[in-house]
Structures are given as C-alpha cells and as structure tokens.
Design a protein around this motif. Structure first.
Motif, PDB file in Angstrom:
ATOM      1  N   MET A 122       0.836  -1.207   0.000  1.00 26.81           N
ATOM      2  CA  MET A 122       0.000   0.000   0.000  1.00 26.81           C
ATOM      3  C   MET A 122       0.873   1.260   0.000  1.00 26.81           C
ATOM      4  SD  MET A 122      -2.982  -1.284   2.625  1.00 26.81           S
ATOM      5  CE  MET A 122      -4.156   0.036   2.346  1.00 26.81           C
ATOM      6  N   ALA A 123       2.024   1.205   0.685  1.00 23.17           N
ATOM      7  CA  ALA A 123       2.958   2.337   0.652  1.00 23.17           C
ATOM      8  C   ALA A 123       3.528   2.513  -0.758  1.00 23.17           C
ATOM      9  CB  ALA A 123       4.084   2.117   1.659  1.00 23.17           C
ATOM     10  N   PHE A 124       3.837   1.399  -1.412  1.00 15.87           N
ATOM     11  CA  PHE A 124       4.324   1.458  -2.791  1.00 15.87           C
ATOM     12  C   PHE A 124       3.255   2.031  -3.713  1.00 15.87           C
ATOM     13  CE2 PHE A 124       4.782  -0.722  -6.969  1.00 15.87           C
ATOM     14  CZ  PHE A 124       5.969  -0.125  -7.368  1.00 15.87           C
ATOM     15  N   ASP A 125       1.997   1.649  -3.481  1.00 11.95           N
ATOM     16  CA  ASP A 125       0.883   2.187  -4.259  1.00 11.95           C
ATOM     17  C   ASP A 125       0.819   3.704  -4.139  1.00 11.95           C
ATOM     18  OD1 ASP A 125      -1.990   2.101  -5.465  1.00 11.95           O
ATOM     19  OD2 ASP A 125      -2.251   3.063  -3.506  1.00 11.95           O
ATOM     20  N   ARG A 126       0.940   4.228  -2.902  1.00 10.22           N
ATOM     21  CA  ARG A 126       0.898   5.687  -2.688  1.00 10.22           C
ATOM     22  C   ARG A 126       2.114   6.367  -3.335  1.00 10.22           C
ATOM     23  NH1 ARG A 126      -3.168   7.528  -3.156  1.00 10.22           N
ATOM     24  NH2 ARG A 126      -3.347   5.551  -4.254  1.00 10.22           N
ATOM     25  N   TYR A 127       3.271   5.695  -3.290  1.00  7.76           N
ATOM     26  CA  TYR A 127       4.483   6.256  -3.916  1.00  7.76           C
ATOM     27  C   TYR A 127       4.288   6.402  -5.417  1.00  7.76           C
ATOM     28  CZ  TYR A 127       9.016   6.194  -6.199  1.00  7.76           C
ATOM     29  OH  TYR A 127      10.069   6.469  -7.040  1.00  7.76           O
ATOM     30  N   VAL A 128       3.775   5.358  -6.057  1.00 11.57           N
ATOM     31  CA  VAL A 128       3.572   5.412  -7.510  1.00 11.57           C
ATOM     32  C   VAL A 128       2.512   6.455  -7.855  1.00 11.57           C
ATOM     33  CG1 VAL A 128       2.851   4.106  -9.544  1.00 11.57           C
ATOM     34  CG2 VAL A 128       4.254   2.999  -7.808  1.00 11.57           C
ATOM     35  N   ALA A 129       1.420   6.512  -7.049  1.00 15.65           N
ATOM     36  CA  ALA A 129       0.326   7.455  -7.332  1.00 15.65           C
ATOM     37  C   ALA A 129       0.789   8.902  -7.249  1.00 15.65           C
ATOM     38  CB  ALA A 129      -0.823   7.208  -6.359  1.00 15.65           C
ATOM     39  N   ILE A 130       1.703   9.207  -6.326  1.00 13.15           N
ATOM     40  CA  ILE A 130       2.128  10.596  -6.107  1.00 13.15           C
ATOM     41  C   ILE A 130       3.386  10.943  -6.887  1.00 13.15           C
ATOM     42  CG2 ILE A 130       2.987  12.207  -4.346  1.00 13.15           C
ATOM     43  CD1 ILE A 130       1.066  10.823  -2.377  1.00 13.15           C
ATOM     44  N   ILE A 219       9.221   3.539   5.288  1.00 12.99           N
ATOM     45  CA  ILE A 219       9.787   4.853   5.616  1.00 12.99           C
ATOM     46  C   ILE A 219      10.453   5.463   4.382  1.00 12.99           C
ATOM     47  CG2 ILE A 219      11.564   6.028   6.968  1.00 12.99           C
ATOM     48  CD1 ILE A 219      10.972   4.024   9.234  1.00 12.99           C
ATOM     49  N   MET A 220      11.179   4.648   3.620  1.00 14.23           N
ATOM     50  CA  MET A 220      11.814   5.152   2.395  1.00 14.23           C
ATOM     51  C   MET A 220      10.762   5.633   1.404  1.00 14.23           C
ATOM     52  SD  MET A 220      14.819   2.290   1.848  1.00 14.23           S
ATOM     53  CE  MET A 220      15.164   2.857   0.177  1.00 14.23           C
ATOM     54  N   SER A 221       9.662   4.886   1.275  1.00 11.19           N
ATOM     55  CA  SER A 221       8.589   5.287   0.356  1.00 11.19           C
ATOM     56  C   SER A 221       8.024   6.640   0.745  1.00 11.19           C
ATOM     57  CB  SER A 221       7.476   4.230   0.346  1.00 11.19           C
ATOM     58  OG  SER A 221       7.940   3.004  -0.158  1.00 11.19           O
ATOM     59  N   TYR A 222       7.739   6.815   2.036  1.00 13.20           N
ATOM     60  CA  TYR A 222       7.132   8.073   2.472  1.00 13.20           C
ATOM     61  C   TYR A 222       8.139   9.220   2.471  1.00 13.20           C
ATOM     62  CZ  TYR A 222       2.470   6.445   3.342  1.00 13.20           C
ATOM     63  OH  TYR A 222       1.197   5.979   3.157  1.00 13.20           O
ATOM     64  N   THR A 223       9.406   8.920   2.607  1.00 14.44           N
ATOM     65  CA  THR A 223      10.422   9.965   2.467  1.00 14.44           C
ATOM     66  C   THR A 223      10.423  10.509   1.048  1.00 14.44           C
ATOM     67  OG1 THR A 223      11.817   8.931   4.159  1.00 14.44           O
ATOM     68  CG2 THR A 223      12.887  10.498   2.667  1.00 14.44           C
ATOM     69  N   GLN A 227       9.284  14.263  -0.321  1.00 16.18           N
ATOM     70  CA  GLN A 227      10.145  15.055  -1.200  1.00 16.18           C
ATOM     71  C   GLN A 227       9.393  15.511  -2.448  1.00 16.18           C
ATOM     72  OE1 GLN A 227      13.479  12.457  -1.913  1.00 16.18           O
ATOM     73  NE2 GLN A 227      14.598  13.142  -0.093  1.00 16.18           N
ATOM     74  N   ALA A 228       8.607  14.584  -3.012  1.00 17.14           N
ATOM     75  CA  ALA A 228       7.846  14.926  -4.221  1.00 17.14           C
ATOM     76  C   ALA A 228       6.739  15.928  -3.903  1.00 17.14           C
ATOM     77  CB  ALA A 228       7.244  13.653  -4.829  1.00 17.14           C
ATOM     78  N   VAL A 229       6.064  15.750  -2.772  1.00 17.36           N
ATOM     79  CA  VAL A 229       4.946  16.623  -2.412  1.00 17.36           C
ATOM     80  C   VAL A 229       5.418  18.049  -2.173  1.00 17.36           C
ATOM     81  CG1 VAL A 229       3.275  17.137  -0.577  1.00 17.36           C
ATOM     82  CG2 VAL A 229       3.420  14.829  -1.524  1.00 17.36           C
ATOM     83  N   PHE A 230       6.539  18.216  -1.466  1.00 16.69           N
ATOM     84  CA  PHE A 230       6.999  19.563  -1.128  1.00 16.69           C
ATOM     85  C   PHE A 230       7.694  20.266  -2.292  1.00 16.69           C
ATOM     86  CE2 PHE A 230       6.354  17.943   3.183  1.00 16.69           C
ATOM     87  CZ  PHE A 230       5.608  19.007   3.706  1.00 16.69           C
ATOM     88  N   GLN A 231       7.814  19.580  -3.409  1.00 16.86           N
ATOM     89  CA  GLN A 231       8.280  20.241  -4.625  1.00 16.86           C
ATOM     90  C   GLN A 231       7.116  20.861  -5.402  1.00 16.86           C
ATOM     91  OE1 GLN A 231      10.523  17.317  -6.783  1.00 16.86           O
ATOM     92  NE2 GLN A 231      12.290  17.434  -5.420  1.00 16.86           N
ATOM     93  N   VAL A 232       5.881  20.505  -4.991  1.00 16.47           N
ATOM     94  CA  VAL A 232       4.693  21.062  -5.635  1.00 16.47           C
ATOM     95  C   VAL A 232       4.478  22.475  -5.105  1.00 16.47           C
ATOM     96  CG1 VAL A 232       2.200  20.818  -5.956  1.00 16.47           C
ATOM     97  CG2 VAL A 232       3.673  18.784  -5.897  1.00 16.47           C
ATOM     98  N   ARG A 238      -0.532  20.118  -2.373  1.00 19.43           N
ATOM     99  CA  ARG A 238       0.229  19.370  -1.362  1.00 19.43           C
ATOM    100  C   ARG A 238      -0.712  18.686  -0.377  1.00 19.43           C
ATOM    101  NH1 ARG A 238       4.936  23.621   0.573  1.00 19.43           N
ATOM    102  NH2 ARG A 238       5.929  23.951  -1.473  1.00 19.43           N
ATOM    103  N   PHE A 239      -1.686  19.457   0.105  1.00 15.30           N
ATOM    104  CA  PHE A 239      -2.623  18.914   1.087  1.00 15.30           C
ATOM    105  C   PHE A 239      -3.419  17.754   0.493  1.00 15.30           C
ATOM    106  CE2 PHE A 239      -6.826  18.804   3.075  1.00 15.30           C
ATOM    107  CZ  PHE A 239      -6.469  18.604   4.406  1.00 15.30           C
ATOM    108  N   LYS A 240      -3.855  17.908  -0.759  1.00 13.18           N
ATOM    109  CA  LYS A 240      -4.626  16.846  -1.405  1.00 13.18           C
ATOM    110  C   LYS A 240      -3.793  15.581  -1.544  1.00 13.18           C
ATOM    111  CE  LYS A 240      -7.320  15.805  -5.553  1.00 13.18           C
ATOM    112  NZ  LYS A 240      -7.788  16.307  -6.883  1.00 13.18           N
ATOM    113  N   ALA A 241      -2.519  15.738  -1.915  1.00 11.72           N
ATOM    114  CA  ALA A 241      -1.643  14.573  -2.075  1.00 11.72           C
ATOM    115  C   ALA A 241      -1.407  13.880  -0.737  1.00 11.72           C
ATOM    116  CB  ALA A 241      -0.316  15.000  -2.688  1.00 11.72           C
ATOM    117  N   LEU A 242      -1.139  14.694   0.304  1.00 10.53           N
ATOM    118  CA  LEU A 242      -0.876  14.099   1.625  1.00 10.53           C
ATOM    119  C   LEU A 242      -2.123  13.478   2.230  1.00 10.53           C
ATOM    120  CD1 LEU A 242       1.484  16.798   3.192  1.00 10.53           C
ATOM    121  CD2 LEU A 242       2.105  14.509   2.423  1.00 10.53           C
ATOM    122  N   SER A 243      -3.297  14.048   1.927  1.00 13.31           N
ATOM    123  CA  SER A 243      -4.532  13.513   2.504  1.00 13.31           C
ATOM    124  C   SER A 243      -4.818  12.099   2.016  1.00 13.31           C
ATOM    125  CB  SER A 243      -5.717  14.421   2.162  1.00 13.31           C
ATOM    126  OG  SER A 243      -5.957  14.440   0.763  1.00 13.31           O
TER     127      SER A 243
END
Length: 321
Positions: A122-130, A219-223, A227-232, A238-243
């Motif tokens: 599921m963490a990998f899924d969120r990584y690919v989606a974002i 942890i690596m996935s969310y790191t 990084q990707a979110v805060f480049q937006v 950003r909020f939509k991606a993190l939510s």
C-alpha cells in the motif's frame, strides 16, 4: 530446568493451559465485553468493506484492491485469536492441545507477516500514485496486484513455516502453563527443557528481516513521497496529495506500534513493565487494529464514504416513506 527433565513428553501428548490475562483473572468477564464487541465490529466492518469494494466497479482500483487484502488479513488475524480468547474469558476453557496451539501460533505469525507485506504494498501504491502519476495504471495493473498479493502470502508462508518445526523439535518436560491469552512462538518454546537459542535467534531474524525490513522500505517510500509533495508549489495540491496517505499512515501506526511494544516488552521490559500490561496490549492488538481499519478508511476516504451513503440512502428513503 533439571527438576522437569525426568518427565519428558512428546509434543503430541502435551496439553497447555492458557491463562488469559494473568493477574486479571477476576476481571475476565468484564474484559470480555469490550473484546467481544471489538471482534464483532472487526469482522462485520471488514466484511462490509470487502463487499462494498467488490460490488462497486468504480472502486476496482489498486488502492482499494490492496485495502481488500488488508481487510481479509484483519478478519483472519482477529479470528485466529479472539474466539479462543473469549472462550477463556467466558467459559474458563483454558485447555488447548499442542497441535491446536502450534496451529494458532503459525496462523497468527503468518497473518502478521502477510499483513506487514500488504502495508508495504500500500505504501508502494501511494508512492507510484504521487511520484509517478502518469505511469500509475501501467505499473499497478491487475496482474501486478495479483502477483504482489501472491508474493505476500508465499513469503509469509516460507518465513513462518520454520516456527512449526522449531517448536516440534523441542522436548517438553511437564510445564504446560502459558501466561498468555493465545499461543505464540516464544511462549511455547519457553516451556521446553531443551536449548531454545535457535528459536530465539530465528524469532529475532524474522522480526528484523521481514517486519523490520518492511518498515524501512515504508519509511523510504514516504520519504520520497514527502520530497515529491513539497516540490509542488501549490499548498492545496500538497494537502490533497498528503490527505490520500493519511489513512494509510494511521493504519501503519496502529499495526506496528503495539506489535513493537509487545516485542520489546517481551525481551527487554520483563522487570519494568507489569506482565498483565504486556499481555493486555498483545491481546488488544489482535482486535483493535482490525476493528479500526475499516472505520478509518470509511470515514477518511471520500470514495468509500460516498458509496456507503449511496448504499444506505434508499434504506433511509424507505423508512421516511
């Protein structure tokens, strides 16, 4: 150990006594009320979540298919431990054969390791989606999701199978009281009169190289996600991606926090943490996360919440008429 060794027995002849929650035996009836309620909510809630996702074609996306796997694992985890636990609380049915105890031990460890792998998926899924949104559907195809699910089950099976052989190889010498509400690997091994160093070492290896490795990769996935979110540039984006990650982070914390508390308390906190607190947390662990997971996803995930409202709206309309 010497006083017990005159009465060596084969594992097949051993019957154990599960004490429930040692030190709180007088409160077992009261403790059973929240435990039984949480178990019912866990089973009904996760079954409903699986039904909803399978019935609604709009929810046949990778995130929700992984959620179906998680819900299935939650049902199995709570069912592997809770019925016997409630039998102890309600009927003082404390006896359990060695075979049944070893089976319960295997399934609890097996489901735990498999659920850890699902959380990693599921963490990998969120990584690919974002981080790779344009390649999301090409990377996480139905075939890929199916292979990830099979890999999680196969990995868990091969990791946990040695636990069976490790407890069956031991010789038992008459001690048969397990100060716990369900059977787990070291609880059984510590009743043997043989050297259990191999059991201890393998248990640590499993904890570090399966669950521990999963946590590191999560942890690596969310790191990388952060990084990707805060480049937006847009705060709204950003909020939509993190939510979209909020539910998963809550589930991760609920899954790993009590597990590691139990692991560390079992090995290093024997004198500082009261034994009944350790067993109570370990017992809550098999019902609380399975109960809360469907509630968290039902409340926090808009697509699921909308489908639930849509599903029950005809019922409310009929009641008003």
């Amino acid at each position: 150990m010497a006083p017990f060794c005159h009465n060596r027995t084969n594992p097949q002849d051993v019957w154990y006594v599960l004490m429930g929650i040692p030190g709180l035996e007088g409160l077992h009836t009261w403790i059973s009320i929240p435990f039984s309620s949480m178990y019912i909510v866990a089973v009904v809630g996760n079954l409903f979540l699986i039904f909803l996702i399978m019935a609604e074609r709009s929810l046949h996306e990778p995130m929700y298919l992984f959620l179906t796997m998680l819900a299935s694992a939650d049902i199995l985890l709570s069912t592997a431990a809770a019925p016997k636990m409630l039998a102890i609380f309600w009927f003082h049915s404390t006896d359990i054969s060695f075979g049944s105890c070893a089976s319960q031990m295997f399934f609890i460890h097996f489901i735990f390791v498999a659920e850890s792998a699902i959380l990693l998926a599921m963490a990998f899924d969120r990584y690919v989606a974002i981080c790779c949104p344009l390649r999301y559907t090409t990377i996480l195809t139905s075939s890929a999701i199916r292979k990830i699910g099979i890999a999680a089950v196969v990995r868990s099976f091969f990791i946990c199978c040695p636990f069976i052989f490790l407890v069956y190889r031991l010789t038992y010498c008459g001690r048969n009281i397990i100060p716990h509400s369900y059977c787990e690997h070291m609880g059984i091994a510590r009743l043997a009169c043989d050297n259990i160093n191999i059991n201890i070492i393998y248990g640590l290896i499993v904890a570090l190289l399966s669950t521990g490795l999963d946590i590191v990769l999560i942890i690596m996935s969310y790191t990388m996600i952060l990084q990707a979110v805060f480049q937006v540039p847009s705060w709204a984006a950003r909020f939509k991606a993190l939510s979209t990650c909020g539910c998963h982070i809550c589930v991760i914390l609920m899954f790993y926090t009590p597990a590691f508390f139990s692991f560390l308390a079992h090995r290093f906190g024997g004198k500082t943490i009261p034994h009944h607190i350790h067993i109570l947390v370990a017992s809550l662990y098999v019902v609380v996360p399975p109960m809360l997971n469907p509630i968290i996803y039902g409340v926090k995930t808009k697509q699921i919440k909308d489908r639930v409202i849509l599903l029950f709206s005809p019922i409310s309309e009929c009641c008003q008429n």
